[in-house]
Design a protein around this motif. Structure first.
Motif, PDB file in Angstrom:
ATOM      1  N   UNK A  57      45.625  -8.564 -39.327  1.00 35.61           N
ATOM      2  CA  UNK A  57      46.406  -7.736 -40.308  1.00 35.61           C
ATOM      3  C   UNK A  57      45.255  -5.570 -39.491  1.00 35.61           C
ATOM      4  N   UNK A  58      45.186  -5.863 -38.317  1.00 39.29           N
ATOM      5  CA  UNK A  58      44.111  -4.814 -37.654  1.00 39.29           C
ATOM      6  C   UNK A  58      44.643  -4.900 -36.861  1.00 39.29           C
ATOM      7  N   UNK A  59      44.455  -4.528 -36.027  1.00 43.64           N
ATOM      8  CA  UNK A  59      44.720  -4.100 -34.193  1.00 43.64           C
ATOM      9  C   UNK A  59      45.678  -4.430 -33.782  1.00 43.64           C
ATOM     10  N   UNK A  60      46.760  -3.926 -33.506  1.00 39.53           N
ATOM     11  CA  UNK A  60      48.008  -4.750 -32.574  1.00 39.53           C
ATOM     12  C   UNK A  60      47.931  -5.239 -31.486  1.00 39.53           C
ATOM     13  N   UNK A  61      47.505  -4.297 -30.585  1.00 40.26           N
ATOM     14  CA  UNK A  61      46.304  -5.051 -29.473  1.00 40.26           C
ATOM     15  C   UNK A  61      45.855  -4.060 -28.866  1.00 40.26           C
ATOM     16  N   UNK A  62      44.461  -4.634 -28.096  1.00 42.11           N
ATOM     17  CA  UNK A  62      43.506  -3.985 -28.022  1.00 42.11           C
ATOM     18  C   UNK A  62      43.809  -3.792 -26.565  1.00 42.11           C
ATOM     19  N   UNK A  63      44.411  -4.042 -25.463  1.00 40.84           N
ATOM     20  CA  UNK A  63      45.284  -3.684 -24.237  1.00 40.84           C
ATOM     21  C   UNK A  63      44.585  -5.099 -23.555  1.00 40.84           C
ATOM     22  N   UNK A  64      44.367  -4.843 -21.987  1.00 40.25           N
ATOM     23  CA  UNK A  64      43.844  -5.690 -21.630  1.00 40.25           C
ATOM     24  C   UNK A  64      42.610  -6.391 -21.223  1.00 40.25           C
ATOM     25  N   UNK A  65      42.148  -7.819 -20.957  1.00 42.26           N
ATOM     26  CA  UNK A  65      41.321  -8.522 -21.543  1.00 42.26           C
ATOM     27  C   UNK A  65      40.082  -7.627 -20.802  1.00 42.26           C
ATOM     28  N   UNK A  66      39.060  -7.688 -21.033  1.00 39.18           N
ATOM     29  CA  UNK A  66      37.352  -7.106 -20.476  1.00 39.18           C
ATOM     30  C   UNK A  66      36.865  -7.615 -19.705  1.00 39.18           C
ATOM     31  N   UNK A  67      37.179  -8.693 -20.513  1.00 42.14           N
ATOM     32  CA  UNK A  67      36.707 -10.270 -19.623  1.00 42.14           C
ATOM     33  C   UNK A  67      37.509 -10.449 -18.156  1.00 42.14           C
ATOM     34  N   UNK A  68      38.751 -10.556 -18.221  1.00 41.73           N
ATOM     35  CA  UNK A  68      39.523 -10.046 -17.153  1.00 41.73           C
ATOM     36  C   UNK A  68      39.146 -10.323 -16.218  1.00 41.73           C
ATOM     37  N   UNK A  69      39.198  -8.404 -16.680  1.00 38.73           N
ATOM     38  CA  UNK A  69      38.805  -7.485 -15.592  1.00 38.73           C
ATOM     39  C   UNK A  69      37.601  -7.167 -14.850  1.00 38.73           C
ATOM     40  N   UNK A  70      36.200  -7.534 -15.982  1.00 36.93           N
ATOM     41  CA  UNK A  70      35.316  -7.574 -15.366  1.00 36.93           C
ATOM     42  C   UNK A  70      35.019  -9.007 -13.891  1.00 36.93           C
ATOM     43  N   UNK A  71      36.331  -9.797 -14.325  1.00 30.25           N
ATOM     44  CA  UNK A  71      36.373 -11.157 -13.572  1.00 30.25           C
ATOM     45  C   UNK A  71      36.741 -10.612 -11.959  1.00 30.25           C
ATOM     46  N   UNK A  72      37.680  -9.667 -11.939  1.00 31.05           N
ATOM     47  CA  UNK A  72      38.518  -9.533 -10.819  1.00 31.05           C
ATOM     48  C   UNK A  72      37.602  -9.059  -9.726  1.00 31.05           C
ATOM     49  N   UNK A 103      54.474  -2.330 -35.452  1.00 28.41           N
ATOM     50  CA  UNK A 103      53.203  -2.208 -35.158  1.00 28.41           C
ATOM     51  C   UNK A 103      52.360  -2.180 -36.191  1.00 28.41           C
ATOM     52  N   UNK A 104      51.490  -2.807 -36.568  1.00 30.71           N
ATOM     53  CA  UNK A 104      50.560  -3.059 -37.830  1.00 30.71           C
ATOM     54  C   UNK A 104      49.501  -1.558 -38.168  1.00 30.71           C
ATOM     55  N   UNK A 105      48.858  -1.834 -36.472  1.00 33.20           N
ATOM     56  CA  UNK A 105      47.499  -1.339 -36.249  1.00 33.20           C
ATOM     57  C   UNK A 105      47.320  -0.248 -35.197  1.00 33.20           C
ATOM     58  N   UNK A 106      46.465   0.032 -34.849  1.00 28.17           N
ATOM     59  CA  UNK A 106      45.858   0.108 -33.281  1.00 28.17           C
ATOM     60  C   UNK A 106      46.439  -0.117 -32.254  1.00 28.17           C
ATOM     61  N   UNK A 107      46.834   0.786 -31.200  1.00 23.30           N
ATOM     62  CA  UNK A 107      46.905  -0.176 -29.923  1.00 23.30           C
ATOM     63  C   UNK A 107      46.764   0.827 -28.926  1.00 23.30           C
ATOM     64  N   UNK A 108      46.228   0.213 -28.117  1.00 23.87           N
ATOM     65  CA  UNK A 108      45.046   0.731 -27.353  1.00 23.87           C
ATOM     66  C   UNK A 108      45.875   0.302 -25.862  1.00 23.87           C
ATOM     67  N   UNK A 109      46.061   1.163 -24.808  1.00 22.37           N
ATOM     68  CA  UNK A 109      45.980   0.940 -22.968  1.00 22.37           C
ATOM     69  C   UNK A 109      47.725  -0.221 -22.846  1.00 22.37           C
ATOM     70  N   UNK A 110      47.511  -1.018 -23.011  1.00 24.72           N
ATOM     71  CA  UNK A 110      48.699  -2.439 -21.918  1.00 24.72           C
ATOM     72  C   UNK A 110      49.427  -2.109 -23.374  1.00 24.72           C
ATOM     73  N   UNK A 111      49.074  -2.146 -24.665  1.00 22.77           N
ATOM     74  CA  UNK A 111      49.567  -2.381 -26.333  1.00 22.77           C
ATOM     75  C   UNK A 111      50.617  -1.550 -26.220  1.00 22.77           C
ATOM     76  N   UNK A 112      50.399   0.212 -25.759  1.00 24.81           N
ATOM     77  CA  UNK A 112      50.455   1.140 -25.847  1.00 24.81           C
ATOM     78  C   UNK A 112      52.434   0.591 -25.022  1.00 24.81           C
TER      79      UNK A 112
END
Length: 249
Positions: A57-72, A103-112
């Protein structure tokens, strides 16, 4: 809870839900499941309309996974990861059924980008949006065609450049991303379900033909979004981005 993508079908309405414990961020596995589920449900003759939502009930989508971004660590892997967002957008584009975004809450990056790829989007007043990609040294290359199509170049470029700012849901409605903004999740859910039920009374063939018209001019997106994924995959390896991502470890 573990990450998931699931769907239910009731009274000709399919509800697709994705979830990740890290504010509904999107790793490659979830992106692939989401694209496949949208395609599968879209081809189901028992389905007349689709509701796309995320869990919690909070964030709709925080976008890309930072763990996977860091691992590229190479451009090919980067392109594959960012192609996950391209595949979801293209699945939504090609889906013959109307997709209602919830869209129940904040959305970032890819979520937009995902919100912009729905055919009709409803949100709460808490659903502020942000394109944060420039902050880490890349850009919203894959999702910007979908956002530009829905909101226009001016609005898309504004939030892409002003990458530190959350823009309120009312602004997103004014620019055409959201059709309606509600005071609460409960109020939104009532409206989403009522609207989906109403769409089920329409001719499915007419809705499918209308969707083709709405997405006219995007026929090259398979290639376009793949090219954009390659740009992001290259930039994520830049010294600037690598140093920035180190801060998130």
């Amino acid at each position: 809870m573990d990450a998931y993508v699931k769907h239910t079908i009731q009274d000709n309405i399919a509800t697709i839900e994705f979830f990740h414990p890290e504010q509904n961020s999107l790793p490659g596995t979830i992106l692939a499941q989401l694209a496949n589920t949208i395609t599968e449900v879209g081809n189901n003759n028992d389905v007349k309309v689709i509701i796309l939502q995320s869990g919690g009930d909070r964030t709709f989508c925080a976008g890309a996974s930072f763990k996977e971004l860091i691992a590229i660590d190479d451009a090919a892997t980067g392109k594959v990861f960012f192609s996950g967002f391209a595949n979801v957008i293209n699945a939504m584009r090609k889906c013959p059924k109307f997709i209602i975004g919830r869209i129940q809450g904040k959305t970032v990056g890819g979520g937009v980008g995902i919100a912009a790829s729905t055919d009709y989007c409803m949100a709460t007043k808490f659903a502020a949006i942000k394109l944060s990609e420039l902050n880490v040294g890349i850009g919203p290359f894959v999702v910007s065609p979908a956002i530009e199509r829905k909101m226009g170049v001016s609005a898309m470029s504004q939030i892409a450049i002003d990458a530190n700012t959350f823009y309120e849901a009312s602004w997103a409605k004014e620019k055409g991303l959201f059709a309606h903004v509600y005071e609460s999740i409960a109020e939104m859910d009532t409206a989403v379900l009522a609207f989906a039920k109403h769409l089920c009374t329409y001719n499915p063939e007419a809705m499918a033909e209308m969707k083709k018209i709405f997405w006219r001019g995007t026929e090259d997106w398979d290639n376009l979004l793949a090219e954009r994924a390659a740009i992001s995959g290259r930039l994520v390896l830049s010294d600037f981005t690598k140093k920035t991502l180190e801060k998130f470890k």
